[in-house]
Design a protein around this motif. Structure first.
Motif, mmCIF file in Angstrom:
data_model
loop_
_atom_site.group_PDB
_atom_site.id
_atom_site.type_symbol
_atom_site.label_atom_id
_atom_site.label_comp_id
_atom_site.label_asym_id
_atom_site.label_seq_id
_atom_site.Cartn_x
_atom_site.Cartn_y
_atom_site.Cartn_z
ATOM 1 N N SER A 64 -3.049 4.645 2.279
ATOM 2 C CA SER A 64 -2.532 5.377 3.434
ATOM 3 C C SER A 64 -1.108 4.967 3.802
ATOM 4 C CB SER A 64 -3.454 5.167 4.646
ATOM 5 O OG SER A 64 -3.589 3.776 4.932
ATOM 6 N N ALA A 65 -0.607 3.853 3.243
ATOM 7 C CA ALA A 65 0.761 3.427 3.525
ATOM 8 C C ALA A 65 1.784 4.134 2.639
ATOM 9 C CB ALA A 65 0.889 1.913 3.339
ATOM 10 N N ALA A 66 1.326 4.943 1.691
ATOM 11 C CA ALA A 66 2.240 5.753 0.894
ATOM 12 C C ALA A 66 2.829 6.853 1.761
ATOM 13 C CB ALA A 66 1.501 6.348 -0.302
ATOM 14 N N LEU A 67 3.835 7.552 1.247
ATOM 15 C CA LEU A 67 4.323 8.760 1.917
ATOM 16 C C LEU A 67 3.353 9.887 1.575
ATOM 17 C CD1 LEU A 67 8.209 8.770 1.356
ATOM 18 C CD2 LEU A 67 6.947 8.170 3.433
ATOM 19 N N LEU A 68 2.513 10.254 2.510
ATOM 20 C CA LEU A 68 1.489 11.263 2.264
ATOM 21 C C LEU A 68 2.069 12.656 2.499
ATOM 22 C CD1 LEU A 68 -1.638 9.570 3.895
ATOM 23 C CD2 LEU A 68 -0.826 9.440 1.532
ATOM 24 N N ILE A 69 1.815 13.553 1.542
ATOM 25 C CA ILE A 69 2.403 14.889 1.625
ATOM 26 C C ILE A 69 1.332 15.963 1.443
ATOM 27 C CG2 ILE A 69 4.737 14.251 0.927
ATOM 28 C CD1 ILE A 69 2.509 15.779 -1.683
ATOM 29 N N ASN A 70 1.662 17.180 1.879
ATOM 30 C CA ASN A 70 0.852 18.365 1.635
ATOM 31 C C ASN A 70 1.335 18.989 0.328
ATOM 32 O OD1 ASN A 70 -0.342 20.868 1.514
ATOM 33 N ND2 ASN A 70 0.371 21.567 3.520
ATOM 34 N N PRO A 71 0.531 18.973 -0.732
ATOM 35 C CA PRO A 71 1.018 19.431 -2.033
ATOM 36 C C PRO A 71 1.308 20.928 -2.095
ATOM 37 C CG PRO A 71 -1.338 19.052 -2.132
ATOM 38 C CD PRO A 71 -0.883 18.542 -0.792
ATOM 39 N N TYR A 72 0.832 21.666 -1.099
ATOM 40 C CA TYR A 72 1.108 23.104 -1.057
ATOM 41 C C TYR A 72 2.425 23.408 -0.349
ATOM 42 C CZ TYR A 72 -3.711 23.878 -2.577
ATOM 43 O OH TYR A 72 -4.886 23.881 -3.296
ATOM 44 N N ASP A 73 3.008 22.421 0.322
ATOM 45 C CA ASP A 73 4.213 22.610 1.135
ATOM 46 C C ASP A 73 5.428 22.058 0.395
ATOM 47 O OD1 ASP A 73 6.245 22.584 3.032
ATOM 48 O OD2 ASP A 73 4.918 22.018 4.678
ATOM 49 N N ILE A 74 6.221 22.930 -0.204
ATOM 50 C CA ILE A 74 7.362 22.508 -1.011
ATOM 51 C C ILE A 74 8.380 21.754 -0.162
ATOM 52 C CG2 ILE A 74 9.348 23.390 -2.323
ATOM 53 C CD1 ILE A 74 7.476 25.597 -3.362
ATOM 54 N N ASP A 75 8.614 22.221 1.061
ATOM 55 C CA ASP A 75 9.573 21.536 1.931
ATOM 56 C C ASP A 75 9.097 20.137 2.313
ATOM 57 O OD1 ASP A 75 11.562 23.516 2.057
ATOM 58 O OD2 ASP A 75 10.426 24.640 3.547
ATOM 59 N N ASP A 76 7.791 19.978 2.488
ATOM 60 C CA ASP A 76 7.246 18.662 2.816
ATOM 61 C C ASP A 76 7.462 17.691 1.654
ATOM 62 O OD1 ASP A 76 5.887 16.787 4.399
ATOM 63 O OD2 ASP A 76 3.965 17.270 3.492
ATOM 64 N N ILE A 77 7.236 18.142 0.421
ATOM 65 C CA ILE A 77 7.444 17.285 -0.747
ATOM 66 C C ILE A 77 8.933 16.950 -0.886
ATOM 67 C CG2 ILE A 77 7.134 17.042 -3.233
ATOM 68 C CD1 ILE A 77 4.944 19.232 -3.020
ATOM 69 N N ALA A 78 9.801 17.963 -0.729
ATOM 70 C CA ALA A 78 11.243 17.734 -0.836
ATOM 71 C C ALA A 78 11.721 16.745 0.220
ATOM 72 C CB ALA A 78 11.999 19.052 -0.708
ATOM 73 N N VAL B 139 8.798 3.871 -4.121
ATOM 74 C CA VAL B 139 8.019 4.538 -3.073
ATOM 75 C C VAL B 139 7.016 5.493 -3.707
ATOM 76 C CG1 VAL B 139 8.136 6.011 -1.027
ATOM 77 C CG2 VAL B 139 9.984 4.378 -1.506
ATOM 78 N N LEU B 140 5.771 5.362 -3.314
ATOM 79 C CA LEU B 140 4.728 6.277 -3.774
ATOM 80 C C LEU B 140 4.674 7.487 -2.844
ATOM 81 C CD1 LEU B 140 2.278 7.040 -5.535
ATOM 82 C CD2 LEU B 140 0.864 5.628 -3.996
ATOM 83 N N ILE B 141 4.861 8.678 -3.411
ATOM 84 C CA ILE B 141 4.721 9.941 -2.686
ATOM 85 C C ILE B 141 3.399 10.547 -3.132
ATOM 86 C CG2 ILE B 141 5.703 12.234 -2.301
ATOM 87 C CD1 ILE B 141 8.453 11.014 -2.931
ATOM 88 N N LEU B 142 2.441 10.626 -2.232
ATOM 89 C CA LEU B 142 1.044 10.859 -2.605
ATOM 90 C C LEU B 142 0.439 12.034 -1.851
ATOM 91 C CD1 LEU B 142 -1.560 9.924 -4.076
ATOM 92 C CD2 LEU B 142 -1.900 8.301 -2.183
ATOM 93 N N SER B 143 -0.187 12.926 -2.592
ATOM 94 C CA SER B 143 -0.885 14.060 -1.998
ATOM 95 C C SER B 143 -2.024 13.586 -1.096
ATOM 96 C CB SER B 143 -1.456 14.958 -3.105
ATOM 97 O OG SER B 143 -2.399 15.878 -2.590
ATOM 98 N N ARG B 144 -2.119 14.199 0.065
ATOM 99 C CA ARG B 144 -3.233 13.900 0.958
ATOM 100 C C ARG B 144 -4.563 14.343 0.365
ATOM 101 N NH1 ARG B 144 0.226 16.137 5.242
ATOM 102 N NH2 ARG B 144 -1.110 17.978 5.325
ATOM 103 N N LEU B 145 -4.537 15.207 -0.650
ATOM 104 C CA LEU B 145 -5.754 15.750 -1.240
ATOM 105 C C LEU B 145 -6.221 14.968 -2.463
ATOM 106 C CD1 LEU B 145 -4.944 19.564 -0.948
ATOM 107 C CD2 LEU B 145 -6.021 18.042 0.718
ATOM 108 N N ALA B 146 -5.486 13.918 -2.830
ATOM 109 C CA ALA B 146 -5.928 13.024 -3.907
ATOM 110 C C ALA B 146 -6.866 11.980 -3.316
ATOM 111 C CB ALA B 146 -4.732 12.345 -4.568
ATOM 112 N N GLY B 147 -7.883 11.584 -4.089
ATOM 113 C CA GLY B 147 -8.827 10.587 -3.594
ATOM 114 C C GLY B 147 -8.153 9.290 -3.215
ATOM 115 N N ALA B 148 -7.074 8.926 -3.924
ATOM 116 C CA ALA B 148 -6.384 7.665 -3.662
ATOM 117 C C ALA B 148 -5.800 7.602 -2.261
ATOM 118 C CB ALA B 148 -5.266 7.454 -4.698
ATOM 119 N N ALA B 149 -5.602 8.738 -1.616
ATOM 120 C CA ALA B 149 -5.002 8.756 -0.280
ATOM 121 C C ALA B 149 -5.896 8.064 0.750
ATOM 122 C CB ALA B 149 -4.710 10.192 0.156
#
Length: 471
Positions: A390-404, A376-386
């Protein structure tokens, strides 16, 4: 394209080539035209020469320009990586403005322009790469070169507000206005570039979507860069020995990033620790983080190195058991073929960038997976690849709980959902591979308006013709 393709970049491939995305992408284009690749020689000198040196000629010519020890400090480490890099990565607070940095940056661009002008033929197409050479087209135009000149930015385009940090903010649009084509990674980057031109009274938008800046015409387009999908898939599926050796964990997540404050590594480590705090007892995944050092003489990189070492030590000290180390932090490079194998075996890949032009690690991870049992790809919404994945698990890299939370979701994700998400991501990765990216840019550059409307002229000539400047 009838002439040669001349590629200009800060780095130049070694004589044996290499497997990097840019090298792979441009190899065919340069070979087909008998092109030239111009870049900095590896070793600094006391007094740089005023001409390019031929480093090799097969399958295309590699020409080198020299940099002095002071230019490494001021042009490369200084203005390029202590001013422009943080500016483009949304960190204006880290910009280190010094007059000597900017003076060297402009001087190196002027000198490289003179070298190119000495060997360029009228029919050649020039393709300039990355933030080290924003002013290069302006310097070439000052030498009266009328060739088509394209520019591609591999990192994010800066926001309009952040540009005001520069000592002469108006120069940024001026520099880009001299290119026939400005290529950017994402549609968001294109929007930021057009916002810059829209706010500049010297620019106006034409009916065909191009920008008239003073008396020049430029186009701004998105060209998402890709990877050599086929080769990476072969490397990933190779029946080599387990890349983690005999001590390989039963399950692991992977992160591969050059050590940089833009990659969100401290939050990645903290988020993995947050996941470990609440994991079920039977879940003991490992995070394998590979972070080769970069720009070690820049203070911001000293700071993040120290911070990561402290977090890694605390995390392992808190959660490790006699037969399990939750975080393996590797502060050096790993060969590309081993990375492919590591990607294939990983249950998930963490990309937590705060700002990223594209992030090819995300695409490499997708390409490396076994489609029957993908990770599973866990991908920052702020990376160009997002924009593409878009089918990756998109996360907010500033939100630790969201990444966890994304890590927990990846650990327990059903096979059918993993397959569905991977198939969608792989389709996008294959649609924009490295070779297609290069061909697309060169094709568009050959078709965009090729006229330069020089001062004193009254109009535009037909596409691909030029109005010569009057003496």
């Amino acid at each position: 394209m009838t002439g040669r393709l001349i590629v200009v970049s800060n780095r130049i491939p070694s004589e044996t080539g290499g497997a990097g995305g840019l090298i792979v992408a441009l190899h065919d284009a340069l070979s087909a035209t008998g092109g030239l690749w111009i870049g900095a020689e590896a070793d600094p000198v006391e007094t740089p020469g005023e001409s390019l040196r031929v480093l090799s000629s097969q399958p295309y010519s590699r020409l080198g320009y020299q940099l002095s020890h002071q230019e490494i400090e001021h042009f490369y480490l200084g203005y390029s990586n202590s001013v422009l890099w943080p500016l483009c990565h949304r960190r204006p607070d880290l910009v280190d403005l010094k007059p000597a940095y900017e003076e060297s940056y402009r001087a190196v661009n002027r000198r490289v322009a003179r070298m190119i002008a000495a060997i360029a033929r009228p029919e050649d197409t020039i393709w300039v790469h990355d933030y080290h050479f924003f002013p290069l087209a302006a310097e070439l135009r000052a030498l009266r070169l009328q060739n088509r000149i394209g520019f591609f930015l591999h990192i994010p385009f800066p926001s309009l507000g952040d540009l005001s940090v520069l000592s002469q903010p108006a120069d940024f649009a001026e520099w880009l206005g001299h290119y026939n084509l400005v290529g950017l990674q994402t549609l968001s980057d294109v929007a930021r570039a057009l916002e810059m031109f829209r706010a500049d009274p010297r620019a106006e938008f034409l009916m065909d979507g191009t920008v008239k800046f003073r008396d020049r015409i430029t186009s701004v387009r998105s060209f998402p860069i890709g990877i050599d999908v086929e080769q990476f898939q072969k490397d990933a599926a190779a029946q080599d020995e387990q890349p983690l050796g005999k001590e390989a964990p039963e399950s692991y997540f992977i992160g591969v990033d050059r050590l940089d404050y833009s990659k969100g590594l401290p939050n990645r480590f903290r988020a993995f620790g947050r996941y470990l705090e609440n994991r079920p007892p039977d879940q003991r995944p490992c995070l394998v983080q590979i972070a080769p050092p970069s720009r070690e003489r820049v203070q911001a990189y000293h700071d993040i190195t120290r911070e990561l070492e402290e977090i890694a030590g605390h995390l392992n000290g808190t959660f490790a058991e006699l037969d399990w180390t939750p975080l393996r932090y590797i502060h050096r490079s790993v060969p590309r073929h081993r990375l492919a194998r590591l990607f294939r075996g990983a249950r998930g890949c963490l990309v937590t960038s705060y700002a990223d032009g594209m992030n090819l690690v995300a695409k490499e991870y997708v390409a490396a997976q076994d489609p029957d049992d993908p990770g599973v790809l866990i991908l920052s919404r702020l990376a160009g690849a997002a924009e593409e994945l878009s089918a990756a698990l998109l996360i907010n890299p500033y939100d630790i709980d969201d990444i966890a939370g994304a890590i927990r979701q990846a650990v327990s994700m059903p096979l059918a959902e993993r397959q569905r998400r991977h198939a969608a991501c792989l389709k996008a990765v294959m649609a924009n591979d490295a070779t297609g990216w290069a061909r697309s840019f060169v094709s568009v550059l050959s078709q965009v308006p090729g006229t330069l409307v020089w001062p004193g002229s009254t109009g535009r000539l037909e596409d691909s013709e030029f109005l010569a400047p009057s003496d």
